[in-house]
Write a protein that holds these residues in place. Sequence first.
Motif, short mmCIF file in Angstrom:
data_model
loop_
_atom_site.label_atom_id
_atom_site.label_comp_id
_atom_site.label_asym_id
_atom_site.label_seq_id
_atom_site.Cartn_x
_atom_site.Cartn_y
_atom_site.Cartn_z
N GLU A 105 0.37 -1.42 -0.20
CA GLU A 105 0.40 -0.35 0.21
C GLU A 105 0.64 1.06 0.08
O GLU A 105 0.09 2.17 0.15
CB GLU A 105 -0.99 -0.15 1.42
CG GLU A 105 -1.82 -1.37 1.60
CD GLU A 105 -2.91 -1.19 2.61
OE1 GLU A 105 -2.32 -0.72 3.47
OE2 GLU A 105 -3.88 -2.06 2.56
N GLY A 106 2.39 1.11 -0.45
CA GLY A 106 2.79 2.14 -0.39
C GLY A 106 3.37 2.72 0.62
O GLY A 106 4.75 4.05 0.47
N LYS A 107 3.18 2.21 1.59
CA LYS A 107 3.96 1.91 3.01
C LYS A 107 5.23 1.91 2.98
O LYS A 107 5.78 1.49 2.69
CB LYS A 107 2.86 1.72 3.99
CG LYS A 107 2.11 1.92 4.37
CD LYS A 107 1.09 0.97 5.13
CE LYS A 107 -0.42 1.61 5.77
NZ LYS A 107 -1.07 0.80 6.76
N GLY A 108 5.80 2.80 3.82
CA GLY A 108 7.51 2.42 3.60
C GLY A 108 8.24 2.91 2.34
O GLY A 108 9.37 3.04 2.49
N ASN A 133 14.68 7.20 11.20
CA ASN A 133 12.86 7.35 11.87
C ASN A 133 12.26 5.71 10.64
O ASN A 133 11.16 5.60 10.40
CB ASN A 133 12.90 8.02 10.42
CG ASN A 133 13.26 9.91 11.49
OD1 ASN A 133 12.08 10.18 11.83
ND2 ASN A 133 14.28 10.09 11.47
N HIS A 134 13.33 5.27 10.02
CA HIS A 134 13.19 4.33 8.75
C HIS A 134 13.84 2.66 8.97
O HIS A 134 12.82 2.14 9.18
CB HIS A 134 13.18 4.92 7.93
CG HIS A 134 12.16 4.81 6.24
ND1 HIS A 134 11.04 4.88 6.77
CD2 HIS A 134 12.44 4.14 5.44
CE1 HIS A 134 10.50 4.50 5.23
NE2 HIS A 134 11.25 4.20 4.09
N ILE A 191 14.28 13.66 0.54
CA ILE A 191 13.53 12.63 1.03
C ILE A 191 12.23 12.82 1.03
O ILE A 191 11.82 13.46 2.11
CB ILE A 191 14.12 11.95 2.63
CG1 ILE A 191 15.65 12.42 2.20
CG2 ILE A 191 13.65 10.42 2.61
CD1 ILE A 191 16.61 11.65 3.73
N ASN A 192 11.28 11.78 0.17
CA ASN A 192 9.76 11.97 0.11
C ASN A 192 9.34 11.06 -0.15
O ASN A 192 9.68 10.12 -0.08
CB ASN A 192 9.32 13.01 -1.24
CG ASN A 192 10.45 13.87 -0.99
OD1 ASN A 192 11.11 14.43 -2.37
ND2 ASN A 192 9.88 15.23 -0.45
N GLY A 193 8.37 10.76 0.83
CA GLY A 193 7.39 9.17 0.80
C GLY A 193 6.85 9.07 2.18
O GLY A 193 6.51 10.56 1.91
N TYR A 194 6.43 7.78 2.86
CA TYR A 194 5.99 7.55 3.79
C TYR A 194 6.75 6.58 4.99
O TYR A 194 7.51 5.86 4.53
CB TYR A 194 4.24 6.51 3.55
CG TYR A 194 4.04 7.36 2.08
CD1 TYR A 194 2.68 8.70 2.86
CD2 TYR A 194 4.22 7.50 0.77
CE1 TYR A 194 2.49 9.20 1.89
CE2 TYR A 194 3.72 8.10 0.41
CZ TYR A 194 2.08 9.45 0.35
OH TYR A 194 2.00 10.09 -0.56
N THR A 195 5.94 7.21 5.97
CA THR A 195 7.10 5.78 6.59
C THR A 195 6.15 4.01 6.92
O THR A 195 5.42 4.45 6.26
CB THR A 195 6.07 6.92 8.20
OG1 THR A 195 4.64 5.95 8.63
CG2 THR A 195 7.00 7.77 8.70
N ASN A 196 6.47 3.81 7.60
CA ASN A 196 5.90 2.75 7.71
C ASN A 196 4.35 2.58 7.86
O ASN A 196 4.08 1.48 7.81
CB ASN A 196 6.99 1.21 8.68
CG ASN A 196 8.04 1.13 7.93
OD1 ASN A 196 8.12 0.69 6.83
ND2 ASN A 196 9.15 0.66 9.02
N GLY A 212 2.76 4.27 7.07
CA GLY A 212 1.64 5.37 5.88
C GLY A 212 1.76 6.70 6.35
O GLY A 212 1.04 8.05 5.66
N SER A 213 2.42 7.52 7.14
CA SER A 213 2.21 9.49 7.79
C SER A 213 3.43 9.61 6.25
O SER A 213 4.64 8.69 6.27
CB SER A 213 3.69 9.42 8.96
OG SER A 213 2.39 8.70 10.04
#
Length: 252
Positions: free
Chosen positions: A53-56, A97-98, A70-75, A77-78
């Motif tokens: 689902e795009g998470k992480g 963070n990741h 750095i752009n995207g989503y945490t695990n 979904g934030s």
Amino acid sequence: MHQINKWEQAVRLKQNPLTSRNFPETEVFSEDVLQEFLNRSSFVYVKPIGGREGKGVIRISKNSNGIYSINGYTNTGSKMDKECFNMEEVLTFLYSNHIQKSLPNYIIQQGISSFTADGQALGVRVHIQYVKDQWVLGGMLGKLGNQEDGIVNRNRGARALPIRELLLLHLHMNQQEARVVEEKIELLCLEAGRVFHAEHDWLKECGIDIGIDPSGEVWIFEVNMRPSIKFFYHLEDKSVVNQIKKNRLNRK
């Protein structure tokens, strides 16, 4: 529950002569590999080996001034947005963070530009099915993202549209060019299904995310072994989702 993680996907797709040409360079995450990829590409994607689902998923880019974004989503979904001024800052941010530094739980994937002429991230979702001893196309749709990170996912705000509309109106192809691209996508995805089914005979359906670069070349970004068909209900024309459901009935 059955699944084939992203690293195994990469290994299998790279071993096949057809799919290997249309799958981005991919390696297990390490500091050296990240640096090497960014020395050769303007951006890369870092993905959890088992994520959905795009998470992480995050995009790391480096501009001409040496500044990293750095752009995207945490695990969970934030949304994630961060600028760093050197690689040390990038790694500190990722580890805090990741990414768990001690585990090979992420891959790095070559960034492929897949955008419309006006800069919208685009993609194609393809649903293939194993019916009566062969892989068949259930359907495909176009996707337009609303994020600068290039992540085109239904769960991250992307919208669905007919594949032909994507190719004609947003990539300015003519009808013949669009047909050729659709045929290539279908052949590539059906071959990917055969690649995985050869070792995983439990596999009956795949949702495959495709990108299209500025030259019109198509790329396999990811293969989901537990695909949802919810996105296909967003299309006004229900013939695509009806074909997927019909194929499921024919399998029984």
